[in-house]
Design a protein around this motif. Structure first.
Motif, PDB file in Angstrom:
ATOM      1  N   ALA A 240       0.857  -1.181   0.000  1.00 13.29           N
ATOM      2  CA  ALA A 240       0.000   0.000   0.000  1.00 13.29           C
ATOM      3  C   ALA A 240       0.897   1.235   0.000  1.00 13.29           C
ATOM      4  N   GLU A 241       0.672   2.128  -0.937  1.00  9.37           N
ATOM      5  CA  GLU A 241       1.580   3.263  -1.117  1.00  9.37           C
ATOM      6  C   GLU A 241       1.676   4.144   0.129  1.00  9.37           C
ATOM      7  N   ARG A 242       0.552   4.386   0.798  1.00  8.68           N
ATOM      8  CA  ARG A 242       0.590   5.215   2.003  1.00  8.68           C
ATOM      9  C   ARG A 242       1.408   4.553   3.104  1.00  8.68           C
ATOM     10  N   ALA A 243       1.274   3.244   3.233  1.00 10.86           N
ATOM     11  CA  ALA A 243       2.034   2.518   4.252  1.00 10.86           C
ATOM     12  C   ALA A 243       3.530   2.551   3.934  1.00 10.86           C
ATOM     13  N   ILE A 244       3.870   2.423   2.662  1.00  9.10           N
ATOM     14  CA  ILE A 244       5.273   2.492   2.255  1.00  9.10           C
ATOM     15  C   ILE A 244       5.849   3.856   2.617  1.00  9.10           C
ATOM     16  N   ALA A 245       5.086   4.928   2.336  1.00  8.56           N
ATOM     17  CA  ALA A 245       5.545   6.280   2.648  1.00  8.56           C
ATOM     18  C   ALA A 245       5.799   6.433   4.137  1.00  8.56           C
ATOM     19  N   ARG A 246       4.891   5.918   4.973  1.00  6.98           N
ATOM     20  CA  ARG A 246       5.066   6.028   6.432  1.00  6.98           C
ATOM     21  C   ARG A 246       6.279   5.246   6.890  1.00  6.98           C
ATOM     22  N   THR A 247       6.416   4.027   6.405  1.00 11.36           N
ATOM     23  CA  THR A 247       7.508   3.169   6.856  1.00 11.36           C
ATOM     24  C   THR A 247       8.864   3.741   6.482  1.00 11.36           C
ATOM     25  N   LEU A 248       8.971   4.272   5.273  1.00 14.58           N
ATOM     26  CA  LEU A 248      10.256   4.764   4.784  1.00 14.58           C
ATOM     27  C   LEU A 248      10.482   6.247   5.083  1.00 14.58           C
ATOM     28  N   GLY A 249       9.479   6.916   5.648  1.00 15.95           N
ATOM     29  CA  GLY A 249       9.651   8.322   6.002  1.00 15.95           C
ATOM     30  C   GLY A 249       9.779   9.233   4.796  1.00 15.95           C
ATOM     31  N   ILE A 250       9.044   8.922   3.729  1.00 14.02           N
ATOM     32  CA  ILE A 250       9.124   9.673   2.483  1.00 14.02           C
ATOM     33  C   ILE A 250       7.760  10.282   2.184  1.00 14.02           C
ATOM     34  N   ASP A 251       7.748  11.500   1.657  1.00 10.91           N
ATOM     35  CA  ASP A 251       6.509  12.187   1.323  1.00 10.91           C
ATOM     36  C   ASP A 251       5.631  11.308   0.444  1.00 10.91           C
ATOM     37  N   GLY A 252       4.376  11.165   0.847  1.00 10.13           N
ATOM     38  CA  GLY A 252       3.459  10.293   0.124  1.00 10.13           C
ATOM     39  C   GLY A 252       3.238  10.693  -1.319  1.00 10.13           C
ATOM     40  N   SER A 253       3.283  11.995  -1.611  1.00 13.28           N
ATOM     41  CA  SER A 253       3.087  12.440  -2.990  1.00 13.28           C
ATOM     42  C   SER A 253       4.216  11.984  -3.891  1.00 13.28           C
ATOM     43  N   LEU A 254       5.428  11.879  -3.348  1.00 10.09           N
ATOM     44  CA  LEU A 254       6.561  11.386  -4.127  1.00 10.09           C
ATOM     45  C   LEU A 254       6.427   9.890  -4.398  1.00 10.09           C
ATOM     46  N   ILE A 255       5.960   9.146  -3.394  1.00  6.88           N
ATOM     47  CA  ILE A 255       5.712   7.720  -3.592  1.00  6.88           C
ATOM     48  C   ILE A 255       4.659   7.521  -4.681  1.00  6.88           C
ATOM     49  N   GLU A 256       3.575   8.277  -4.603  1.00  7.32           N
ATOM     50  CA  GLU A 256       2.502   8.155  -5.586  1.00  7.32           C
ATOM     51  C   GLU A 256       2.986   8.512  -6.988  1.00  7.32           C
ATOM     52  N   SER A 257       3.746   9.598  -7.107  1.00  2.82           N
ATOM     53  CA  SER A 257       4.256  10.017  -8.415  1.00  2.82           C
ATOM     54  C   SER A 257       5.148   8.943  -9.030  1.00  2.82           C
ATOM     55  N   ALA A 258       6.027   8.359  -8.207  1.00  2.00           N
ATOM     56  CA  ALA A 258       6.907   7.302  -8.711  1.00  2.00           C
ATOM     57  C   ALA A 258       6.105   6.075  -9.124  1.00  2.00           C
ATOM     58  N   ALA A 259       5.095   5.723  -8.337  1.00  2.00           N
ATOM     59  CA  ALA A 259       4.268   4.558  -8.666  1.00  2.00           C
ATOM     60  C   ALA A 259       3.482   4.793  -9.959  1.00  2.00           C
TER      61      ALA A 259
END
Length: 289
Positions: A240-259
């Protein structure tokens, strides 16, 4: 089948977990057996926890045990996998072969050399520790520790406590929180453990990893996020992208953009629902072929 449609195949989740078992080395035939294979494992996965399983990430202790979420023994000093992981978390970082610190949800973890610059780009705030402190992004104790390390270089815990005025037992919790804070922000790290008497030695990222800091400056934030997200899904297969962002401490919008970019490239499918898993996930597209 659209990416938003529910996936009914009961075998899909099993297939994804088998992928993880193989890539996380949670099988006896691929388990980590020593420093060399541990380095290969960390280089392959890119980032992992040291001892904590069950976070949807590779875990060195799991890889040494060659099993999925091995039980925690009552006396951890007698656990083979914990003992080896404990030795490796000293040996490999000491030679700057990997990065080690409390950087994954506040838990001890490893980052490979090839992904360290990407993490620094996304996790290190600009301007240096004094400007971060002035913006309210750093505690006073953490700022004082950084002042000492920046001025004198590597120092033992007791020296830092004395120099910062935190040597009293009543201030230990505040000091410990500051050291965790500095690790999570990739500002300071433990570089040595001394055993006679037992103590930690700390240093700054600038002193210890200047090459990685220089490499981070050459990356854009989107490039860094893409490298990390692509490696995550290559190894973990789904999440789950939001969970990945929380776990890795990375802005969720960057995770979403990369995905989204990886989806356009045909590597990922987003918004997939899997029987047996709560909520939509993103996964490697080849599992839906």
């Amino acid at each position: 089948m659209s990416s938003a449609a529910a996936v009914r195949e009961s075998t899909l989740l099993d297939a994804l977990e088998r992928h993880r078992d193989h890539r996380f080395r949670r099988v006896p035939s691929r388990r980590v057996t020593g420093e060399k294979s541990a380095l290969r494992f960390i280089d392959e996965v890119g980032f992992c926890t040291g001892f904590t399983a069950g976070m949807d990430l590779p875990c060195l202790r799991e890889a040494i045990a060659g099993a999925r979420e091995p039980a925690m023994p009552e006396h951890i000093q007698h656990d083979y996998a914990i003992g080896m992981a404990w030795r490796i978390k000293d040996a490999l970082p000491e030679r700057r072969l990997v990065y080690y610190g409390k950087v994954i949800s506040g838990r001890p973890g490893f980052v490979s050399r090839d992904l360290l610059a990407a993490f620094l780009k996304l996790r290190v705030e600009p301007g240096g520790h004094r400007k971060i402190y002035a913006r309210g992004g750093l505690s006073q104790c953490a700022k004082l520790v950084m002042d000492v390390l920046a001025k004198r270089g590597a120092a033992e815990t007791r020296v830092l406590k004395l120099s910062c005025g935190f040597a009293q037992p009543s201030r230990r919790a505040e000091f410990d929180r500051a050291m965790r804070e500095l690790q999570e922000k990739f500002l300071a790290l433990k570089v040595e453990e001394r055993y006679e008497p037992f103590s930690y030695v700390w240093d700054t990222l600038e002193h210890r990893w200047p090459d990685a800091i220089a490499e981070a400056r050459s990356l854009t934030r989107n490039q860094a996020a893409y490298a990390i997200v692509r490696r995550y899904f290559e190894i973990a297969a789904y999440g789950a992208e939001r969970a990945i962002a929380r776990t890795l401490g990375i802005d969720g919008s960057l995770i979403e953009s990369a995905a989204r970019r990886l989806e356009r490239e045909g590597i990922l499918k987003r918004g997939v629902r899997i029987d047996g898993h709560t909520g939509p996930v993103t996964l490697l597209a080849r599992f839906l072929d």
